[in-house]
Motif scaffolding. Structure first.
Motif, PDB file in Angstrom:
ATOM      1  N   ILE A 184       0.843  -1.203   0.000  1.00  0.00           N
ATOM      2  CA  ILE A 184       0.000   0.000   0.000  1.00  0.00           C
ATOM      3  C   ILE A 184       0.878   1.253   0.000  1.00  0.00           C
ATOM      4  O   ILE A 184       0.645   2.189  -0.767  1.00  0.00           O
ATOM      5  CB  ILE A 184      -0.951  -0.024   1.224  1.00  0.00           C
ATOM      6  N   ALA A 185       1.892   1.265   0.860  1.00  0.00           N
ATOM      7  CA  ALA A 185       2.748   2.452   0.953  1.00  0.00           C
ATOM      8  C   ALA A 185       3.439   2.754  -0.376  1.00  0.00           C
ATOM      9  O   ALA A 185       3.729   3.905  -0.682  1.00  0.00           O
ATOM     10  CB  ALA A 185       3.780   2.271   2.068  1.00  0.00           C
ATOM     11  N   THR A 186       3.711   1.703  -1.165  1.00  0.00           N
ATOM     12  CA  THR A 186       4.386   1.928  -2.442  1.00  0.00           C
ATOM     13  C   THR A 186       3.445   1.812  -3.636  1.00  0.00           C
ATOM     14  O   THR A 186       3.892   1.877  -4.770  1.00  0.00           O
ATOM     15  CB  THR A 186       5.533   0.913  -2.621  1.00  0.00           C
ATOM     16  N   ASN A 187       2.148   1.609  -3.391  1.00  0.00           N
ATOM     17  CA  ASN A 187       1.174   1.447  -4.486  1.00  0.00           C
ATOM     18  C   ASN A 187       1.680   0.402  -5.488  1.00  0.00           C
ATOM     19  O   ASN A 187       1.819   0.685  -6.693  1.00  0.00           O
ATOM     20  CB  ASN A 187       0.923   2.786  -5.194  1.00  0.00           C
ATOM     21  N   ALA A 188       1.907  -0.793  -4.991  1.00  0.00           N
ATOM     22  CA  ALA A 188       2.498  -1.841  -5.818  1.00  0.00           C
ATOM     23  C   ALA A 188       1.625  -2.161  -7.032  1.00  0.00           C
ATOM     24  O   ALA A 188       0.399  -2.010  -6.998  1.00  0.00           O
ATOM     25  CB  ALA A 188       2.698  -3.101  -4.975  1.00  0.00           C
ATOM     26  N   GLY A 189       2.283  -2.602  -8.109  1.00  0.00           N
ATOM     27  CA  GLY A 189       1.576  -2.921  -9.353  1.00  0.00           C
ATOM     28  C   GLY A 189       1.524  -4.424  -9.564  1.00  0.00           C
ATOM     29  O   GLY A 189       0.702  -5.114  -8.986  1.00  0.00           O
ATOM     30  N   GLY A 190       2.400  -4.941 -10.424  1.00  0.00           N
ATOM     31  CA  GLY A 190       2.477  -6.381 -10.590  1.00  0.00           C
ATOM     32  C   GLY A 190       1.769  -6.895 -11.820  1.00  0.00           C
ATOM     33  O   GLY A 190       1.577  -6.178 -12.805  1.00  0.00           O
ATOM     34  N   ASN A 191       1.373  -8.171 -11.740  1.00  0.00           N
ATOM     35  CA  ASN A 191       0.987  -8.927 -12.933  1.00  0.00           C
ATOM     36  C   ASN A 191      -0.443  -8.734 -13.422  1.00  0.00           C
ATOM     37  O   ASN A 191      -0.793  -9.215 -14.489  1.00  0.00           O
ATOM     38  CB  ASN A 191       1.168 -10.427 -12.653  1.00  0.00           C
ATOM     39  N   ARG A 192      -1.302  -8.129 -12.616  1.00  0.00           N
ATOM     40  CA  ARG A 192      -2.719  -8.111 -13.004  1.00  0.00           C
ATOM     41  C   ARG A 192      -3.306  -6.703 -13.032  1.00  0.00           C
ATOM     42  O   ARG A 192      -4.519  -6.526 -12.857  1.00  0.00           O
ATOM     43  CB  ARG A 192      -3.523  -8.994 -12.052  1.00  0.00           C
ATOM     44  N   VAL A 193      -2.429  -5.718 -13.222  1.00  0.00           N
ATOM     45  CA  VAL A 193      -2.874  -4.322 -13.175  1.00  0.00           C
ATOM     46  C   VAL A 193      -3.901  -4.022 -14.260  1.00  0.00           C
ATOM     47  O   VAL A 193      -4.880  -3.301 -14.028  1.00  0.00           O
ATOM     48  CB  VAL A 193      -1.661  -3.379 -13.316  1.00  0.00           C
ATOM     49  N   LEU A 194      -3.706  -4.605 -15.434  1.00  0.00           N
ATOM     50  CA  LEU A 194      -4.585  -4.331 -16.565  1.00  0.00           C
ATOM     51  C   LEU A 194      -6.040  -4.590 -16.194  1.00  0.00           C
ATOM     52  O   LEU A 194      -6.936  -3.830 -16.549  1.00  0.00           O
ATOM     53  CB  LEU A 194      -4.158  -5.217 -17.740  1.00  0.00           C
ATOM     54  N   GLY A 213     -14.009  -7.164 -20.028  1.00  0.00           N
ATOM     55  CA  GLY A 213     -13.670  -7.389 -18.629  1.00  0.00           C
ATOM     56  C   GLY A 213     -12.909  -8.664 -18.355  1.00  0.00           C
ATOM     57  O   GLY A 213     -12.476  -8.908 -17.240  1.00  0.00           O
ATOM     58  N   GLU A 214     -12.729  -9.516 -19.375  1.00  0.00           N
ATOM     59  CA  GLU A 214     -12.013 -10.781 -19.142  1.00  0.00           C
ATOM     60  C   GLU A 214     -10.524 -10.693 -19.488  1.00  0.00           C
ATOM     61  O   GLU A 214      -9.775 -11.629 -19.220  1.00  0.00           O
ATOM     62  CB  GLU A 214     -12.676 -11.905 -19.946  1.00  0.00           C
ATOM     63  N   LEU A 215     -10.109  -9.595 -20.114  1.00  0.00           N
ATOM     64  CA  LEU A 215      -8.698  -9.434 -20.496  1.00  0.00           C
ATOM     65  C   LEU A 215      -7.837  -9.244 -19.245  1.00  0.00           C
ATOM     66  O   LEU A 215      -8.087  -8.366 -18.435  1.00  0.00           O
ATOM     67  CB  LEU A 215      -8.555  -8.224 -21.428  1.00  0.00           C
ATOM     68  N   THR A 216      -6.828 -10.082 -19.081  1.00  0.00           N
ATOM     69  CA  THR A 216      -5.993 -10.034 -17.881  1.00  0.00           C
ATOM     70  C   THR A 216      -4.575  -9.571 -18.184  1.00  0.00           C
ATOM     71  O   THR A 216      -3.934  -8.920 -17.373  1.00  0.00           O
ATOM     72  CB  THR A 216      -5.919 -11.437 -17.224  1.00  0.00           C
ATOM     73  N   SER A 217      -4.031  -9.972 -19.335  1.00  0.00           N
ATOM     74  CA  SER A 217      -2.645  -9.603 -19.661  1.00  0.00           C
ATOM     75  C   SER A 217      -2.522  -9.277 -21.142  1.00  0.00           C
ATOM     76  O   SER A 217      -3.175  -9.905 -21.985  1.00  0.00           O
ATOM     77  CB  SER A 217      -1.685 -10.763 -19.348  1.00  0.00           C
TER      78      SER A 217
END
Lengths: 481, 481
Positions: free
Chosen positions: A164-174, A265-269
């Motif tokens: 939370i403090a760094t507003n992490a992103g990662g693999n599922r942001v899209l 809404g189903e697009l993940t990557s």
């Protein structure tokens, strides 16, 4: 700050004054937190000083490990009164060196605040303490058919407070957004120890400025995250993965648009590999390439949903349309879990593929999609202007505007490292991009903050810091010099 | 503030001093903005003073209508130097009276800043000026197969700047989020006229605190929104709608969970009507009820997606599962566009259904879903404790935690109005809800802010206001007394 009679001599010796008052603070902290809650300097293990890349900070004055929010609040109030700086640590997996102690700091670790307080499966929310490791929450909600969608490589040790403090992103942001979009409520302790209890599980709450936003992504410089209410989502039953070869960047953009329209809404990557990446990655597979290298781009597309049959039908329809519209030159669709894993392996070979260019200067940047094609061309030219032997490898989460870049720096010219950094970050600034889309600024990128933020924006950041942490005790020197 | 020699006598006559300096400001503003850009007091039309509910503010000193950001910035700098307060207006459709002028204020209208500067269909972004009406952007992007998903009744006249300043919600929050989640970049003018240009189209930008968040939803009290980069989405090709009858609130929660799992990213609406609403609405349809009244709850569910056949299959599968699991007692699925409109009409009769209880005290509140069933029961008891004749009608966007409530107030007891407000907002506070999920605080709900925000939170709001608007010239008195 009130000064007691006995301290009067110290006023003209500020350095010794600080040391003395720090030692008083430490004994007050010991009284407050007990031996489990306050580790003296000599008992501070190496792990509190290093990051995952092996960077090492200074020896901290001590490590405080409060058991709960009231303890943490009282401890911060003591540090604030004495003006002793504090560096907050979650899982210490940050890549911007913000968590490494500097001289004279006390480490504030959330490692004893690890309760998952409540899972509300109907409302799809989780109430957690800051020190809960990401993976523990992921695993805790899965049996309920739920998912906490934040996911990144450090999942086993990074903490939700740090995410939370760094507003992490990662693999599922899209599909699910950055951490900011997953936080419904937040409890934060301010520099002076006062507690902002905003732990409401509400999606809608327009009652004045949304204060929690100040603390998400400000890397612990404005307050310490202690508890949160997070959003959960249904665990998708199945996923479908395709790999597409594409001839030019205009077609990559057209493909993104087409995929968004069909999969919605189903697009993940939507992971794009420039040929500079793909042709180095596929030989490492140890088996025939799913699509032979040669095209300018290869795009990995993943969709996930509740119904396997409907999902597969959607992805097939997407591929058929893309081939018919000639925006895709070639494509393969995974037919099994093993084939899905194989296609993802091309993208997951990032570190190994980049290593072929060693020594490299690595970049994690974002650029507006409209400018991305030109940006990469200009980046190749700009780094070759530094040294003709510079070679550039590019891949990234294109739909997020996020690119990973590795630039080969000739080993006989160690001076070229910073010249390459200046050239690339300069281009990022000119194209309206961000020098740190995910990892934050910390200590590491302070020199380049001005490429992403204007003087007026930096002035407001300083105003906020002065208003909320007037004695500059929270992660001092991070983000802003 | 610097004082000139000629002004020295005014220093002990602050009221006249203000009037004089205001008149100097007005002539400087006239020089800056011209006759089109500055309307004198006598030319200020009624529309700048009233809201859609007929509430009327004071006569403003004048109306300024800058043509662009540089003019707006210079105008605010003049007002700031003189300490003249300003009230910003977009489409004046707000329901919390924040846009109504107070004595001594100048109206700042964005009605001449109406350019849609750029649509990037590939990146799915729109760059707009603050005065663009919501509906104009919606209609502009549709031919490109795109959608700006924010939608609310005032779409024809509300402006995007106003939507951002108030963090508007509306009909599609469940799927696309509040306005906050639709803003990628923001340009804001601060009280002193300095321009924060954060108009980047980036989804990922972790370079220091995310300053734009401060201005989204702070109702113009911290800065004036002038331009924005907004997210667009693919226009769904089709939608499917079902109406379900449900026996108790536990089943409503189970249904929400089931629907989320099956429809996932395609779920657009989950509208719950308590029987107190449904049995009053269906007789107004003028045709047989789709499901006869009698059950405790009726739930309207909408999904939207790119492929009509897949969408219909998903909704049918969802209904079959809900009936099999006995969480739904009865259900109908719309088979055509006309049937979809018919089902929605039950929900769209909200105003007419509520009128049957006239005179009413209306509420728009949010409550954690876990407490919602109990909240409604307690609200019925609490209002009946005010007067035994109080009757409560409830419906809402349940998945958002958002409830609309109408409480009948006996006409012979006008004193009961405030007693009912106190009773309901008090319960909202005790259940951890929000007294204003969508419309903001403005002037209207200032007295109830403390039911949703703690003293520590309100103290931080005051700190932010003091730091960013030290002379209190931006929408003074709104949100905070």
């Amino acid at each position: 700050m009130t000064r007691r009679a006995g301290d009067s001599r110290l006023s003209c010796r500020p350095i010794r004054g600080t040391i003395l008052s720090a030692s008083r603070v430490l004994s007050a902290l010991h009284e407050l937190l007990g031996s489990r809650g306050l580790l003296p300097a000599e008992a501070v293990e190496e792990r509190y000083r290093v990051d995952v890349l092996g960077q090492r900070g200074e020896a901290p004055l001590s490590v405080m490990r409060p058991a709960d929010t009231p303890q943490l609040s009282a401890a911060l109030a003591l540090c604030h009164a004495a003006g002793v700086p504090v560096v907050t640590q979650g899982g210490r997996t940050g890549l911007a060196q913000g968590q490494l102690p500097q001289a004279g700091e006390i480490v504030l670790s959330t490692e004893r605040m690890t309760a998952i307080e409540e899972i509300d499966a109907d409302a799809a929310t989780a109430t957690v303490q800051a020190g809960v490791p990401l993976q523990r929450l992921q695993e805790r909600v899965e049996p309920d058919g739920l998912m906490f969608p934040l996911d990144l490589g450090a999942r086993g040790s990074c903490t939700l407070g740090g995410n939370i403090a760094t507003n992490a992103g990662g693999n599922r942001v899209l599909r699910y957004g950055m951490t900011r979009e997953l936080v419904l409520g937040l409890e934060v302790v301010l520099a002076d120890g006062s507690v902002l209890d905003g732990c409401k599980p509400l999606l809608k709450n327009n009652t004045g400025p949304d204060l929690k936003q100040l603390f998400i992504g400000s890397e612990g410089t404005l307050g310490v995250v202690t508890r949160a209410v997070l959003r959960l989502f249904p665990l998708p039953a199945d996923r479908a993965v395709a790999l597409c070869a594409v001839e030019d960047f205009e077609c990559v953009k057209a493909l993104l648009r087409h995929v968004r329209g069909v999969l919605a809404g189903e697009l993940t990557s939507f992971e794009v590999m420039w040929d500079s990446y793909y042709r180095r990655a596929v030989p490492l597979l140890g088996r025939p390439a799913p699509i032979a290298p040669g095209r300018a781009f290869h795009v990995l597309i993943e969709a996930s949903g509740a119904d396997p049959a409907l999902l597969a039908a959607g992805v097939e329809r997407m591929l058929a349309g893309a081939i018919e519209q000639q925006i895709v030159a070639d494509a393969v669709l995974a037919k099994s879990g093993a084939e899905i894993a194989e296609l993802w392996r091309v993208r997951d070979l990032a570190i190994e593929a980049s290593r072929q260019l060693d020594p490299i200067v690595p970049f994690d940047i974002s650029v507006p999609i409209a400018r991305m094609g030109r940006f990469v061309t200009e980046m190749q030219a700009a780094t070759r202007a530094v040294d003709a032997r510079c070679d550039v490898l590019v891949f990234g989460h294109l739909a997020d505007g996020n690119l990973h870049v590795a630039v080969h720096a000739p080993p006989d010219r160690p001076d070229s490292f910073h010249a390459i950094e200046r050239a690339v970050y300069g281009l990022v600034g000119r194209h309206g991009g961000a020098v740190s889309p995910e990892h934050g600024i910390g200590w590491l990128k302070r020199a380049y903050l001005g490429h992403s933020r204007s003087p007026a924006e930096i002035a407001v950041m300083r105003q906020l810091k002065a208003a909320l942490d007037p004695r500059n005790i929270l992660n001092p020197g991070r983000i802003l010099r």
